[in-house]
Design an enzyme around this catalytic site. Structure first.
Site, PDB file in Angstrom:
ATOM      1  CD  GLU A  49     -17.624  -8.573  42.860  1.00 47.91           C
ATOM      2  OE1 GLU A  49     -18.172  -9.228  41.946  1.00 47.91           O
ATOM      3  OE2 GLU A  49     -18.178  -8.327  43.938  1.00 47.91           O
ATOM      4  CG  ASP A  60     -21.169 -16.646  36.478  1.00 46.42           C
ATOM      5  OD1 ASP A  60     -21.433 -15.689  37.226  1.00 46.42           O
ATOM      6  OD2 ASP A  60     -20.101 -17.275  36.533  1.00 46.42           O
ATOM      7  CE1 TYR A 175     -23.303  -9.767  44.983  1.00 47.97           C
ATOM      8  CE2 TYR A 175     -21.152 -10.464  44.183  1.00 47.97           C
ATOM      9  CZ  TYR A 175     -22.441 -10.032  43.934  1.00 47.97           C
ATOM     10  OH  TYR A 175     -22.873  -9.873  42.647  1.00 47.97           O
TER      11      TYR A 175
END
Length: 269
Positions: A49, A60, A175
């Site tokens: 990734e 994040d 994911y």
């Protein structure tokens, strides 16, 4: 069969999970980042990734936010990220690359131009964290029409009523974000991951990769016994932050990748 389908099929036949590594494109600079990217497969990464730096990476945690800032300060942009993939593909035609990031830079670039250039560069999949399935027409549909997988994130708060909608147009792999919160957050228990994977398998036949909070070979091995893929990002990015030189950053990231790969490959399923 796409590169992602091929890779997960090969690993399933081998009876092991994939090591999925995340690094930010352009961190700590273009040349060192490209060295890391090119070195990851030999160090044991099965899928890569590659983060697309963006000024507002709200999903994040601190480690990847700082990596994004380093990359942007070094002059990284979407054009250079696609160029990095092109350079990677000169010598590597088999390792899947998934671009991960936010929709804003793609929208500004132009969806049609981005999809075309990403395909030509050798991108295999996209993870766009702020583009829900209600907006598939924006990017997921044109990307998949071009042969680029669109990978969905699922979380502990994605309930059974929501899951079918999230997974309906997913491809490549799923994911699973094992903890609620931003990247780099604490890791989930084995019991929690086991239950979550069982629930996801009731809704999809796609491979399931688990990430967030995995930092050591031991943790990677524990997840590898349960999931089709183990995603490690913040731990690798931290090696770059802690390095005194670009050369040390390259060496330390690839060394940790090798240790993680050993843990994953030792955990037979």
């Amino acid at each position: 069969m796409s590169r992602l389908e091929q890779r997960f099929a090969e690993l399933k036949a081998e009876g092991r999970s994939a090591l999925v590594t995340f690094v930010t494109a352009g961190d700590p600079g273009y040349d060192a980042s490209l060295q890391i990217l090119k070195g990851l497969p030999a160090a044991g990464a099965d899928v890569i990734e590659l983060g697309m730096p963006f000024t507002d990476p709200m999903a994040d945690g601190v480690a990847i936010q700082l990596a994004t800032l380093r990359a942007l300060e070094a002059g990284q942009n979407l054009v250079k990220t696609l160029q990095m993939v092109r350079e990677f593909r000169v010598d590597n035609h088999t390792t899947p690359i998934v671009l991960m990031g936010y929709y804003n830079p793609i929208h500004r670039f132009g969806v049609e131009a981005f999809v075309n250039e990403a395909k030509q560069a050798g991108v295999d999949g996209l993870i766009i964290v702020d583009l829900p399935p209600e907006h598939d027409a924006e990017l997921a549909t044109p990307a998949q029409a071009a042969g680029i997988d669109f990978i969905r994130l699922t979380t502990p708060t994605t309930d059974d009523a929501r899951l079918p909608r999230v997974l309906a147009r997913s491809s490549g792999f799923v994911y699973y974000v094992s903890v609620a919160g931003v990247t780099g957050a604490g890791s989930a228990t084995t019991e929690h991951v086991t239950e979550a994977i069982a629930r996801l398998r009731r809704h999809t036949d796609l491979p399931i990769s688990v990430g967030f909070g995995i930092r050591t070979p031991e943790q990677a091995a524990n997840i590898a016994r349960l999931a089709d893929g183990v995603v490690v990002g913040s731990a690798l990015v931290d090696k770059i932050a802690q390095a005194n030189t670009a050369e040390q950053a390259v060496s330390d990231v690839l060394s940790l990748c090798s240790a993680l790969a050993e843990g994953v490959r030792g955990a037979r399923r």
